[in-house]
Design a protein around this motif. Structure first.
Motif, PDB file in Angstrom:
ATOM      1  N   VAL A  95      -9.585   2.549  -7.300  1.00 43.14           N
ATOM      2  CA  VAL A  95      -8.573   2.057  -6.371  1.00 43.14           C
ATOM      3  C   VAL A  95      -9.255   0.976  -5.563  1.00 43.14           C
ATOM      4  O   VAL A  95     -10.117   1.262  -4.753  1.00 43.14           O
ATOM      5  CB  VAL A  95      -8.069   3.159  -5.428  1.00 43.14           C
ATOM      6  N   ARG A 153      15.302   2.166 -10.877  1.00 45.02           N
ATOM      7  CA  ARG A 153      14.524   2.501  -9.681  1.00 45.02           C
ATOM      8  C   ARG A 153      13.044   2.204  -9.846  1.00 45.02           C
ATOM      9  O   ARG A 153      12.339   1.923  -8.870  1.00 45.02           O
ATOM     10  CB  ARG A 153      14.706   3.977  -9.331  1.00 45.02           C
ATOM     11  N   ARG A 175       7.668  10.277  -8.609  1.00 45.94           N
ATOM     12  CA  ARG A 175       7.944   9.944  -7.219  1.00 45.94           C
ATOM     13  C   ARG A 175       9.440   9.732  -7.007  1.00 45.94           C
ATOM     14  O   ARG A 175      10.019  10.157  -6.016  1.00 45.94           O
ATOM     15  CB  ARG A 175       7.188   8.676  -6.868  1.00 45.94           C
ATOM     16  N   PHE A 180       0.822  -1.209   0.000  1.00 43.75           N
ATOM     17  CA  PHE A 180       0.000   0.000   0.000  1.00 43.75           C
ATOM     18  C   PHE A 180       0.856   1.259   0.000  1.00 43.75           C
ATOM     19  O   PHE A 180       0.327   2.360  -0.108  1.00 43.75           O
ATOM     20  CB  PHE A 180      -0.910   0.027   1.236  1.00 43.75           C
ATOM     21  N   ALA A 181       2.146   1.109   0.159  1.00 46.01           N
ATOM     22  CA  ALA A 181       3.014   2.286   0.215  1.00 46.01           C
ATOM     23  C   ALA A 181       3.295   2.777  -1.194  1.00 46.01           C
ATOM     24  O   ALA A 181       3.447   1.986  -2.125  1.00 46.01           O
ATOM     25  CB  ALA A 181       4.320   1.941   0.916  1.00 46.01           C
ATOM     26  N   PRO A 182       3.374   4.090  -1.372  1.00 43.44           N
ATOM     27  CA  PRO A 182       3.646   4.641  -2.701  1.00 43.44           C
ATOM     28  C   PRO A 182       5.120   4.549  -3.043  1.00 43.44           C
ATOM     29  O   PRO A 182       5.823   5.552  -3.152  1.00 43.44           O
ATOM     30  CB  PRO A 182       3.181   6.091  -2.563  1.00 43.44           C
ATOM     31  N   THR A 183       5.611   3.334  -3.185  1.00 41.46           N
ATOM     32  CA  THR A 183       7.021   3.096  -3.480  1.00 41.46           C
ATOM     33  C   THR A 183       7.128   1.856  -4.340  1.00 41.46           C
ATOM     34  O   THR A 183       6.329   0.943  -4.199  1.00 41.46           O
ATOM     35  CB  THR A 183       7.811   2.772  -2.188  1.00 41.46           C
ATOM     36  N   VAL A 184       8.131   1.836  -5.175  1.00 44.10           N
ATOM     37  CA  VAL A 184       8.427   0.622  -5.927  1.00 44.10           C
ATOM     38  C   VAL A 184       9.267  -0.281  -5.038  1.00 44.10           C
ATOM     39  O   VAL A 184      10.329   0.122  -4.566  1.00 44.10           O
ATOM     40  CB  VAL A 184       9.198   0.944  -7.220  1.00 44.10           C
ATOM     41  N   TYR A 200      -4.824  10.514   5.511  1.00 43.53           N
ATOM     42  CA  TYR A 200      -3.606   9.969   4.935  1.00 43.53           C
ATOM     43  C   TYR A 200      -2.716  11.099   4.447  1.00 43.53           C
ATOM     44  O   TYR A 200      -3.143  11.957   3.680  1.00 43.53           O
ATOM     45  CB  TYR A 200      -3.944   9.030   3.773  1.00 43.53           C
ATOM     46  N   ASN A 246       0.559  -4.098  -6.013  1.00 44.31           N
ATOM     47  CA  ASN A 246       0.489  -2.743  -5.457  1.00 44.31           C
ATOM     48  C   ASN A 246      -0.930  -2.188  -5.442  1.00 44.31           C
ATOM     49  O   ASN A 246      -1.695  -2.404  -6.369  1.00 44.31           O
ATOM     50  CB  ASN A 246       1.379  -1.808  -6.276  1.00 44.31           C
ATOM     51  N   VAL A 247      -1.231  -1.483  -4.382  1.00 45.00           N
ATOM     52  CA  VAL A 247      -2.473  -0.721  -4.294  1.00 45.00           C
ATOM     53  C   VAL A 247      -2.061   0.683  -3.907  1.00 45.00           C
ATOM     54  O   VAL A 247      -1.614   0.917  -2.788  1.00 45.00           O
ATOM     55  CB  VAL A 247      -3.425  -1.276  -3.218  1.00 45.00           C
ATOM     56  N   ASP A 248      -2.175   1.609  -4.847  1.00 43.60           N
ATOM     57  CA  ASP A 248      -1.585   2.927  -4.613  1.00 43.60           C
ATOM     58  C   ASP A 248      -2.610   4.014  -4.883  1.00 43.60           C
ATOM     59  O   ASP A 248      -2.894   4.347  -6.019  1.00 43.60           O
ATOM     60  CB  ASP A 248      -0.386   3.101  -5.540  1.00 43.60           C
TER      61      ASP A 248
END
Lengths: 231, 231
Positions: free
Chosen positions: B204, B38, B17, A174-178, B99, A203-205
């Motif tokens: 989402v 990345r 990001r 759920f984190a906005p990261t790859v 959030y 991913n759930v973003d």
DNA sequence: TGCTGTGAACAAGTTCACAGCA
DNA sequence: TGCTGTGAACTTGTTCACAGCA
């Protein structure tokens, strides 16, 4: 193996949801046309998606709701119990833990984890929040299948590696990261079973969703028109 | 117009990001190779994605982080303010409101709505929760651009129509339901500007994410391998 | 020389037409 | 006849090779 489009899997989930709705309404029969309309895709698409996995209908008749539902559940692996831990019990993690619907499909939250002393020790939905140190032991003992990752972005990679190292098979991020998959494989894992393969990350973003929405509002003509035709 | 892949838009969000992360670390230059690694895609893909929107790099040199970041923000429409209402202030709606990260991009929550007397009147993040009856008036007065939909699935279509009717341009749908776009267009809207086009819906869906994860754990060989090669 | 930008080759996914069976 | 199942056509998206410029 041939390879099934990722989009097909997402659509199967949608079809399943529709079938559940039909079942609640005691509707016993449906068709590729009907499903297509409800799902916002074409009937061709529905039939093709289903054809990847078998023949579930009757020519001239359509599909029987309970049968197709059962088959889709089987295909999607939803007729078995999945043991889940949530890592990161901030607001998001708590919202996830409390969100109804997860338990409908045998997704069982068996453990909650965090590192912050503010949260560790508290109880959420009847489960104690444990410290991350306990994760490896806990995952092994409780046969945890998946971890849901709801930590801040700068801790996501570490937490993902901790989960992978502890032995989960999949991570819902759920984190906005790859998450870098390279580093996930068997981080610290000793006794690797033959079954062991790479950890699956899905991913759930929602921040990304917001941004895509902004783009498509500015460029509506570029939006996937979602024609929902029905042949 | 040619049409830009949806996947490209999602990847642009990811690149942005990454650029923000680089900027925080005072890294001023990057390359398609670096970004690709990345982001977990190929360098070809990065260049192609960027090429849809212009030329942002210098041959032989790569990209300048602040410039590329600025350009991507412009492309994605993130250099302007977006006024947002949240519809549905149950646990999920509250989690969304709280959030962090949304406000970073000029997404401003200007109104919160629900129908339940348990919630209406309460204050979340400094904003009062209003009744849905007030929505149309509120959207008009406050120039609301988007609605975030966090109501139970069986109310999602109605709430979406209410949002569309009130005049929002886009809806971020958190409910596990397909919103029928047909019924969204100008539901009750009277003075339709020339600019008016269909309401954009972006989804989402974390329950769907769980189910996809279950499937890919059972069928790891079908997973998009995310090779993250770098040429 | 090095890395971007891009037309061309390729692969994947979607649409379609129709064969096949109730 | 009606609707599914599916090979073939087509369209979309990705990979690649290389031209072009700092």
């Amino acid at each position: 193996m041939t390879g099934i489009p990722t989009a097909t899997i997402s659509r199967l989930v949608t079809y399943l949801r529709i079938l559940e709705g039909l079942e609640v309404q005691d509707i016993l029969r449906t068709s590729s046309n009907d499903l297509a309309e409800r799902a916002g895709v074409t009937a061709f698409q529905v039939r093709k998606d289903l054809a990847y996995f078998g023949r579930f209908g009757t020519r001239g008749m359509g599909y029987t709701v309970p049968i197709l539902k059962r088959e889709l559940m089987r295909v999607l692996g939803l007729n078995q119990t999945w043991n889940v831990v949530i890592v990161g019990m901030g607001r998001l993690g708590q919202a996830i833990a409390n969100y109804p619907g997860a338990s409908d499909y045998q997704f069982q939250y068996v453990g909650l984890f965090d590192v912050s002393p503010d949260v560790v020790g508290r109880t959420v939905r009847g489960l104690p929040v444990r410290h991350m140190d306990e994760l490896p032991e806990f995952v092994r003992r409780n046969k945890v299948d998946m971890g849901f990752l709801a930590v801040p972005p700068d801790h996501a990679q570490d937490a993902a590696q901790a989960l992978a190292g502890a032995g989960v098979r999949g991570i819902l991020n759920f984190a906005p990261t790859v998450i870098q998959p390279r580093m996930l494989e068997r981080a610290g894992q000793q006794e690797i079973s033959d079954e062991w393969r790479a950890v699956i990350v899905e991913n759930v973003d929602f921040l990304a969703g917001m941004k895509r929405l902004a783009f498509y509002i500015l460029n509506p003509h570029l939006n996937a028109v979602d024609t929902e035709e029905t042949e």
